[in-house]
Design an enzyme around this catalytic site. Structure first.
Site, PDB file in Angstrom:
ATOM      1  N   SER A 185       0.426 -10.475  -3.431  1.00 44.48           N
ATOM      2  CA  SER A 185       1.249 -10.476  -4.554  1.00 44.48           C
ATOM      3  C   SER A 185       2.150 -11.780  -4.561  1.00 44.48           C
ATOM      4  CB  SER A 185       1.810  -9.371  -5.047  1.00 44.48           C
ATOM      5  OG  SER A 185       2.521  -9.677  -6.294  1.00 44.48           O
ATOM      6  N   TYR A 198       6.897  -1.632  -3.930  1.00 44.66           N
ATOM      7  CA  TYR A 198       5.713  -2.430  -4.166  1.00 44.66           C
ATOM      8  C   TYR A 198       5.895  -3.727  -3.406  1.00 44.66           C
ATOM      9  CZ  TYR A 198       2.022  -5.108  -6.953  1.00 44.66           C
ATOM     10  OH  TYR A 198       1.247  -5.960  -7.253  1.00 44.66           O
TER      11      TYR A 198
END
Length: 294
Positions: A185, A198
């Site tokens: 990400s 995350y």
């Protein structure tokens, strides 16, 4: 001296969904507007005869990747948690492209289930050529003290432990020419003050990608990753982002908008096929123009 109470997650290889996850990972069928997942160009046989296992393959980026792979000639196995309606729709879309499809519902953070998924794929087709580790979850918390031990383990379990379990299970079947594509990400590169656990898993995924590449390259197996920016999928609307942020989702990118799954899927295809035969240990960045290092 009294001992501290035992943390519920200690000594467990797997924990079930937490109470914070009642809507996750979410149903694409309920999104409005619907994400754009349709492939943008005709297939050219770049994955003809291949078998691909795609995690999180029921919706979002996973659906776009699955249908694109099917258009390019692959048979696809869709691993997903529990959204059967989305998975059945993705199955239909892939079959319309001429692919054979296997559905594999269940929690990939359970090492026994991860192995069972790989075994099912090999029983069905006798091979495994491409592993796409795309499944993930996120829980927004502005204060690190709000991240419970259960949430922390659950996020790592889904986002990075599952990748280890799947690669371990798949390793005997991955031959020279096989490819692994992991989903990291932009938060790994930029950081995210509201997604501490995350973004930490995404950093782990990038390090895992680079290290696994070094580990497998001598056997002719390439390992790369894709680091999407803000993409319109069920992940954020169904609890992955606060409602006040959804109204402006993606506006902070240089392009001023969120991306669509079919703008990300070609990066996965490129890394899965022979077009990227001289690339391993690398990360592609479909992120709306955000410049990052790495």
């Amino acid at each position: 001296m009294t001992s501290e109470p035992e943390t519920p997650t200690v000594d467990k290889a797997h924990i079930a969904e937490t109470p914070e996850e009642p809507r996750m990972p979410g149903h694409e069928s309920q999104l409005d507007p619907k994400p754009d997942w349709q492939p943008r160009y005709p297939g050219s046989g770049r994955l003809k005869g291949k078998v691909a296992l795609i995690t999180g393959g029921d919706s979002g980026i996973g659906r776009a990747v699955a249908v694109l792979f099917a258009r390019e000639g692959a048979n696809v196995a869709l691993a997903y948690l529990e959204e059967d309606d989305d998975a059945q729709a993705t199955r239909r879309f892939c079959e319309e492209e001429g692919a054979e499809v296997v559905l594999c519902p269940g929690d990939l953070g359970d090492p026994h289930h991860a192995r069972a998924v790989v075994d099912k794929v090999v029983r069905e087709w006798g091979r495994l050529d491409v592993l796409v580790n795309n499944a993930g979850e996120q829980h927004p918390d502005e204060d690190i003290r709000d991240i419970t031990p259960e949430q922390l383990q659950r996020t790592f379990q889904t986002n990075i432990f599952a990748m280890f379990y799947l690669v371990q299970a798949a390793r005997p079947y991955l031959k020279a020419g096989a490819a692994i594509v992991n989903c990291t990400s932009v938060t790994m590169y930029q950081g995210s003050k509201g997604l501490l656990d995350y973004s930490a898993t995404k950093g782990a995924i990038t390090a895992f990608t680079r290290s696994l590449s070094e580990n497998l390259i001598a056997d002719g197996i390439r390992v790369n990753a894709v680091a999407p920016g803000p993409i319109w999928t069920p992940l954020n609307p169904f609890g992955g982002a606060p409602p006040e942020k959804l109204a402006h989702f993606g506006e902070g990118t240089p392009m001023g908008r969120a991306g669509q799954p079919n703008e990300v899927a070609p990066a996965f295809l490129f890394l899965a096929c022979e077009d990227s035969s001289y690339m391993s240990g690398q990360v592609l960045h479909p992120n709306g123009g955000t410049v990052v290092n790495g």
